[in-house]
Design a protein around this motif. Structure first.
Motif, PDB file in Angstrom:
ATOM      1  N   GLU A  58       1.061  -1.019   0.248  1.00 38.80           N
ATOM      2  CA  GLU A  58       0.289  -0.411   0.204  1.00 38.80           C
ATOM      3  C   GLU A  58       0.805   1.060  -0.249  1.00 38.80           C
ATOM      4  O   GLU A  58       0.017   2.150  -0.610  1.00 38.80           O
ATOM      5  N   HIS A  59       2.485   1.530   0.982  1.00 36.84           N
ATOM      6  CA  HIS A  59       3.047   2.717   0.795  1.00 36.84           C
ATOM      7  C   HIS A  59       4.232   1.640  -0.111  1.00 36.84           C
ATOM      8  O   HIS A  59       4.849   0.763   0.998  1.00 36.84           O
ATOM      9  N   ALA A  65       7.593  11.197  -0.313  1.00 32.93           N
ATOM     10  CA  ALA A  65       5.945  11.966   0.967  1.00 32.93           C
ATOM     11  C   ALA A  65       4.942  12.392  -0.593  1.00 32.93           C
ATOM     12  O   ALA A  65       6.094  13.493  -1.107  1.00 32.93           O
ATOM     13  N   THR A  67       3.418  11.380  -2.473  1.00 32.91           N
ATOM     14  CA  THR A  67       3.387  10.734  -3.947  1.00 32.91           C
ATOM     15  C   THR A  67       1.669  10.075  -4.019  1.00 32.91           C
ATOM     16  O   THR A  67       1.270   9.066  -3.319  1.00 32.91           O
ATOM     17  N   LYS A  68       1.312  10.157  -5.139  1.00 31.03           N
ATOM     18  CA  LYS A  68      -0.132   9.517  -4.922  1.00 31.03           C
ATOM     19  C   LYS A  68      -0.349   8.065  -5.587  1.00 31.03           C
ATOM     20  O   LYS A  68       0.111   8.186  -6.940  1.00 31.03           O
ATOM     21  N   LEU A  69      -0.895   7.377  -5.755  1.00 30.18           N
ATOM     22  CA  LEU A  69      -0.766   6.324  -5.978  1.00 30.18           C
ATOM     23  C   LEU A  69      -1.920   6.283  -7.005  1.00 30.18           C
ATOM     24  O   LEU A  69      -3.071   6.577  -7.154  1.00 30.18           O
ATOM     25  N   ARG A 122      -3.908   1.165  -7.667  1.00 31.41           N
ATOM     26  CA  ARG A 122      -3.298   1.430  -5.495  1.00 31.41           C
ATOM     27  C   ARG A 122      -2.596   1.046  -5.019  1.00 31.41           C
ATOM     28  O   ARG A 122      -2.591   0.925  -3.645  1.00 31.41           O
ATOM     29  N   THR A 123      -1.637   0.394  -5.637  1.00 26.20           N
ATOM     30  CA  THR A 123      -0.230   0.052  -4.126  1.00 26.20           C
ATOM     31  C   THR A 123       0.880   0.297  -5.390  1.00 26.20           C
ATOM     32  O   THR A 123       0.750   1.772  -6.558  1.00 26.20           O
ATOM     33  N   ALA A 124       1.345  -0.717  -4.587  1.00 24.59           N
ATOM     34  CA  ALA A 124       3.350   0.472  -4.856  1.00 24.59           C
ATOM     35  C   ALA A 124       4.078  -1.120  -5.108  1.00 24.59           C
ATOM     36  O   ALA A 124       4.076  -2.257  -3.952  1.00 24.59           O
ATOM     37  N   ASP A 126       8.282  -1.524  -5.483  1.00 27.66           N
ATOM     38  CA  ASP A 126       9.440  -1.648  -4.592  1.00 27.66           C
ATOM     39  C   ASP A 126      10.611  -2.510  -6.198  1.00 27.66           C
ATOM     40  O   ASP A 126      10.248  -3.188  -6.070  1.00 27.66           O
TER      41      ASP A 126
END
Lengths: 246, 974
Positions: A58-59, A65, A67-69, A122-124, A126
């Motif tokens: 989710e983050h 900081a 950044t919109k999903l 709506r996910t991130a 990495d």
């Protein structure tokens, strides 16, 4: 100054390969099961790259900081770690090396077309890349390593993306260039989707005669197909092991 | 694309080599390379069937085939039988000529190890070896032994690279002998390393030295001569190392104590390994011979030299040496034993040197450069050496070292690193020289920019300007800001009494019948003249010079720019102005029908052109007409023209004749130069034809009055400013300059030029006539001109009055006053004259002796450069004209060397070297130095003699010199 014969009239390259031969390709997945959701290690000749993937989550830890999903798909963040010992000249790279930034943008674009976006709104995700040793084919190694790590992380992809660099020596295309060849010759890196002829990635930073490009790409596609086979083999081995353990 | 059979070599064995190389700055650099071993490398023998499947077509479908014949040479002695040869590196390096011979060495295997070693040691030999491998008849193959599993060995710990390579080669030989054993073929390894032979024999490899192998051959006697003299001879392929320069303290001390000498080195344009240096303490220049003695000096460097011991004193070479004819350690390089001599001996030597020169022996003291005080490095124009770029057939991106051959032949090649070698090939490029380390044969430099293609008109022109250091960029904004705001609309004020005190001092000469006479098409008109008869029977003659200093005020940006350019440069189709166009061609230019400011010298002369009175003042004139020389001549010759203007001109003409006669009586020289003029096609601006410059009386009219004005002004400013007056002098030529010419004259023609005074010289030149050859006198004048000193500008305080003499014009004092638009000297003189007549005070810039010295130095340099640039431009265009034609013309031999002659062709004003090779047989030639005669057998087999002053028929063509990209006249005796 001595220069090397990059491609001898007898048809051998500087490291003993012929024009259409890949370097030794080794890969592993799930190398860091505790550190990340997906991990892989790719070795093409003397180029060694490690990739860790975290997500979908989710983050994103790497996200700036605020950044919109994205409701339509995941937000990819890519971090490249290129330590000084990885290349021949031990030089420290600046924090925001332009070339690496460019490469990460290219890779992001490539994988946004490969990941099944709708599954990850709506996910991130990495992606962390670490270069352990570099002997040519930087982008290609990255691409292959990310593909494997994403597969390991269980993120749904349309297909493999396998990448390889192809260079041109006079009239002769050379597959999978090493650092010596890359220094001296023009080359293009291409990434191919699965067994198709679709290119998901092309990058050429040198001048190339346009009439030769087609030939280079067709040779590159065949190389990519072969790499895909090898990666697939390794994925299946890892899968088999997983099954056994359960 | 056809199906690609891809094999992953990982199936085989991959070895990774790690090599540690110490990098230049002392740090360790780890180089890791992959190395794939494979089985599918064929042995290339026709009779081997094991390797059949290994022949792979190349990517473009060319099949590859075995090359080594199945029936190679058979030697019955020593039981060798039919055999292939494997060569070691030292054999290739030493005997490449023998390998290339078509009498011997067929079916040869070159191991990859050897190929790489050769490549590292000598690139040219590597190229020759590669060429051999391409040659189908010779049947040379490269065997990639290091990539073949069966013939590869790993390097052992502590093993030197040399030993490892030897072992690889032996392994390769072993592999071949085992591989071909079943076909009854043997392999002979040729090496000249005794150690290696021993080891190989122990390992059971048939090994021989080159000598012992060749001695087994049936045609041994033929080949014997071609063998390298000594087996153990190892070619020194390392670059030569120059002697380090002495420390500055030692140089200073040496110069003070008279053991070392400082001067400017001048490298011969015929022999780039021969320099000469003039030192104040020696009557004649010292010679510096050979690369090692020249010790990295460039033509024009200020250097410090040390005399060499007497046994090394030499005659100047009678040979022509080009860089291209010299290979790495060829002619001209001294065998340099370290010469150590004490200071005392050196002083003694210096005395001997003076003595030796005095005795007129032909031996000249030689010296070597031991320090460089000031480099003359600037930007140089050249082009890439053709072989350095074709080196790589492939467009690589990595920087490569290439050589740049400079346009100036007396300079060495410059090594640059570039990524664009192929792109730059055939272009004129600009390079800068950075350094020349003692360990490198050639200086290092870097690429600056491309001018354009070789032979392209604009590129050549720019090259020429750069090469002569001519500032040709447009004028900058702050320079242009100094011009009058009105631009082309600037006018001489209507009223002269408008309150300007300086304007009030000007005299109004607008009513005088002034006209200007110039070359056709001239737009920057510096000078105008008028003459009229005075009531008392004398003549009033006025010379009016454009008043440039009215616009160019001292200390302004415009003045500084003018001072740094110092002169306008005239090329065949272009003029590089000293001052902006607005001034040069409009506001200052004494155009007809408009009012212009001028600086006037007004004489009153009597009937015999004696000066009764002279007056200097600023004025306003209005030229009535601007004539071209011929036009003026026609008008004066036409009896129908009786108007006052023409009358005035006739007065001028008549007076000028008298002036000229006086001048000649005083001993003024009439010298000649082989100058020509190139006619341009007005539409295509292609050079049309070449013509020798013609002179009419009108030329001389203008010239005489200008000389007179210059002399008058010189006297005036010297009276007023004895320390800083800007003057021009021409020293008498030292007798030694004429020695060679006089000797030639005496031997060949029984004539003599006397040098007691300029008068004597002028008279003796007049006497030297050859009734059979009307041109001979002009030729002699041309050659005499070359023995003269160059005239120079100076400020009066630097010399005593007796040294002010202008030798050529035979006048006591001289300056340049008459062309301020195109010469900065004249600008300074104008200011000084203006101050001398109280028109305005002299600017401190021209009062300060030190500052004047700087100005003078710059003017002299620029003036010389401008002349060279102009000549080079003509040379280029003459070359272009001749490009399209080939013709036979009359030429004169002006120099004879032991291996060539120099011929001057008056028609084109070109001179060029004819090398002996192109004349005839080199071996039968005989050079008689005392008689300046070269005897040789020409191409038709008949004996021929050529000596100095001979008239010869030569066929003139122009040829592009591949090395420098310069088009040169190519002469051949017809």
């Amino acid at each position: 100054m001595s220069r090397l014969e990059l491609y001898s009239p007898e048809g051998l390259r500087v490291d003993g390969r012929r024009w259409n031969e890949l370097r030794r390709f080794e890969c592993q997945i799930n190398t860091h099961p505790n550190a990340a959701d997906g991990s892989s290690y790719v070795q093409q000749g003397n180029s060694k790259v490690l990739c860790l993937v975290k997500g979908p989550m989710e983050h994103g830890a790497n996200l700036a900081a605020g950044t919109k999903l994205d409701p339509n798909g995941p937000v990819l963040s890519l971090n490249i770690n290129y330590p000084p010992f990885a290349s021949n000249e031990r030089k420290k790279r600046p924090k925001n090396d332009r070339r690496l930034q460019e490469i990460s943008i290219i890779l992001k674009r490539c994988f946004m077309k490969t990941i099944v976006l709708k599954n990850y709104s709506r996910t991130a995700i990495d992606i962390n890349l670490t270069v352990l040793a570099m002997d040519g084919g930087l982008l290609a190694c990255f691409c292959n390593a990310i593909t494997l790590a994403l597969i390991d992380a269980g993120i749904s992809l349309y297909d493999y993306v396998s990448a390889v660099s192809v260079g041109l020596y006079d009239q002769t295309p050379l597959l999978d260039m090493n650092a010596l060849e890359e220094n001296d010759l023009s080359f293009v890196t291409i990434g191919v989707v699965g067994d198709s002829d679709k290119l998901n990635l092309t990058l050429c930073e040198d001048k190339l005669p346009l009439d030769k490009l087609e030939r280079l790409i067709s040779l590159g596609i065949e190389g990519c197909h072969r790499l895909k086979e090898l990666m697939d083999l390794q994925v299946r081995v890892a899968g088999g092991q997983l099954q056994e353990r359960q | 694309m056809a199906s690609v059979k891809r094999q992953r070599p990982t199936d085989g064995l991959a070895v990774t080599q790690k090599v540690f190389v110490r990098s230049r700055n002392g740090g360790a650099l780890k180089i890791v390379r992959e190395h794939y071993l494979r089985d599918d490398i064929p042995c290339s023998s026709v009779c081997c069937d094991d390797c059949e499947e290994y022949y792979r077509p190349s990517p473009d479908g060319q099949p590859s085939e075995p090359i080594l014949s199945g029936e190679p040479l058979e030697i019955t002695k020593n039981g060798i039988g039919r055999h292939y040869l494997i060569l070691d590196t030292n054999v290739v390096l030493n005997a490449i000529d023998l390998l290339e011979s078509d009498k011997v060495f067929y079916d040869v295997v070159i191991p990859q190890t050897v190929l790489e070693e050769v490549r590292n040691r000598s690139y040219p030999i590597y190229m020759r070896l590669r060429a051999l491998c391409k040659n189908d008849d010779k049947r040379f193959v490269v065997f990639h032994n290091e990539f073949k599993t069966d013939s590869f060995v790993s390097r052992e710990k502590g093993e030197s690279a040399q030993d490892y390579n030897d072992r690889l080669i032996r392994k390769c030989a072993l592999f071949y002998s085992q591989h071909l054993a079943k076909h009854k073929l043997s392999v002979v390894l040729l090496t000249s390393d005794k150690n290696n032979i021993e080891k190989a024999v122990n390992e059971g490899i048939r090994t021989m030295s080159l000598h012992s192998y060749v001695s087994l051959l049936p045609n041994y006697s033929e080949l014997e001569d071609m063998l390298p003299s000594n087996e153990t001879f190892s070619r020194q392929l390392t670059e030569i190392s120059y002697q380090e320069y002495y420390s500055p303290a030692r140089l200073m001390g040496g110069i003070k104590s008279g053991t070392l000498f400082q001067g400017t080195i001048n490298i011969s344009s015929y022999n780039f390994l021969e320099g000469s240096i003039s030192v104040p303490s020696m009557p004649k220049p010292l010679l510096v011979l050979g690369r090692e003695n020249l010790n990295r000096s460039f033509n024009g460097d200020t250097v410090v030299v040390e005399l060499l011991p007497k046994n090394k004193w030499k005659k100047p070479s009678t040979e022509i040496v080009d860089e291209e004819t010299i290979n790495s350690n060829g002619v001209g390089d001294e065998d340099e034993d370290e010469v150590v001599i004490s200071d005392q001996e050196r002083r003694l030597l210096a005395e001997h040197a003076v003595a030796a020169q005095g005795e007129d022996q032909k031996v000249i003291p030689t010296a070597r450069v031991v320090g460089i005080v000031k480099r003359s490095w600037r930007l140089y124009v050249g082009q890439l050496a053709p072989n350095s770029a074709s080196k790589d057939q492939v467009g690589g991106n990595a920087a490569k070292s290439c050589f740049v051959i400079l346009m100036d032949r007396s300079l060495p090649k410059v090594r640059i690193r570039t990524r664009r070698a192929r792109e730059l090939l055939g272009k004129r490029i600009v390079v800068a020289v950075d350094s020349w380390s003692p360990t490198s044969k050639y200086p290092d430099g870097h690429f600056v920019r491309v001018l354009g293609d070789v032979e392209d008109k604009d590129a050549e022109q720019e090259a020429l300007l750069l090469e002569h250091d001519v500032e040709y960029r447009p004028f900058s904004k702050n320079v242009l800001d100094c011009l009058p705001k009105e631009g082309h609309d600037w006018k001489v004020p209507e009223k002269l009494d408008n309150g300007d005190p300086q304007l009030a001092q000007r005299r109004d000469l607008r009513e005088k019948l002034v006209c200007s006479i110039d070359p056709p098409g001239c737009v920057d008109i510096d000078d105008a003249l008028h003459a009229q008869r005075l009531p008392n029977g004398n003549y009033e003659v006025g010379v009016h010079i454009a008043d440039v200093t009215h616009f160019v005020k001292p200390g302004t940006a415009l003045d500084q720019e003018g001072a740094s350019r110092a002169t306008s440069v005239y090329l065949v189709d272009k003029r590089i102005d000293m001052l902006p166009m607005l001034l040069g061609t409009d506001l200052c230019s004494l155009k007809p029908y408009v009012d212009r400011f001028a600086f006037t010298v007004l004489w009153e002369m009597d009937e015999d052109a004696n000066i009764v009175r002279v007056d200097y003042f600023k004025s306003i004139i209005r030229s009535k007409e601007a004539f071209a020389y011929e036009q003026a001549q026609l008008r004066m010759d036409d009896p129908a023209q009786q108007d006052e203007l023409t009358q005035g001109m006739r007065i001028l003409l008549q007076l000028s004749k008298k002036l000229k006669q006086k001048r000649l009586d005083a001993g003024a020289l009439n010298l000649a130069s082989p100058e020509v003029k190139v006619h341009m096609d007005s539409e295509t601006s292609d050079p049309g034809e070449v013509e020798v410059k013609k002179l009419v009386e009108a030329n001389s009219l203008v010239e005489e009055f200008m000389l007179l004005a210059n002399i008058s002004v010189a006297k005036k400013i010297y009276d007023e400013f004895p320390q800083v007056a800007m003057l021009r002098r021409h020293a008498a030529p030292p007798a030694t300059n004429f020695e060679a010419l006089n000797d030639m004259l005496r031997v060949r023609k029984g004539m003599h030029i006397s040098l007691e005074s300029s008068k004597a010289l002028a008279d003796s030149l007049d006497r030297c006539e050859d009734p059979q050859d009307p041109y001979f006198n002009t030729l002699l004048r041309i050659m005499a001109t070359r023995c003269m000193m160059a005239a120079e500008y100076f400020s009066a305080g630097n010399y005593g009055y007796e040294d002010f003499r202008h030798y050529g014009l035979a006048t006591e004092i001289y300056t340049h006053f008459t062309s301020p638009i195109r010469r900065y000297c004249d600008v300074v003189v104008h200011r000084q004259l203006a101050a001398a007549i109280g028109y305005e005070p002299l600017h401190p810039l021209h009062r300060d002796k030190a500052k004047m010295d700087l100005v003078v130095k710059n003017i002299n340099k620029r003036h010389r450069n401008a002349q060279f640039a102009g000549r080079a431009s003509i040379e280029y265009y003459v070359g272009q004209v001749m490009k399209n034609t080939q013709s036979v013309h009359e030429g004169y031999v002006i120099k004879v060397f032991s291996n060539g002659i120099v011929v001057l062709v008056p028609k084109f004003g070109v001179e060029s070297l004819i090398k002996l090779e192109s004349l005839g047989d080199i071996r039968t030639s005989h050079f008689d130095e005392d008689l300046y005669k070269l005897t040789f057998t020409d191409k038709n087999g008949s004996e021929r003699q050529v000596s100095v002053f001979d008239r010869v028929q030569v066929s003139v063509t122009s040829q592009l010199d591949e090395m420098t990209g310069k088009r040169k006249a190519q002469l051949l005796l017809a």
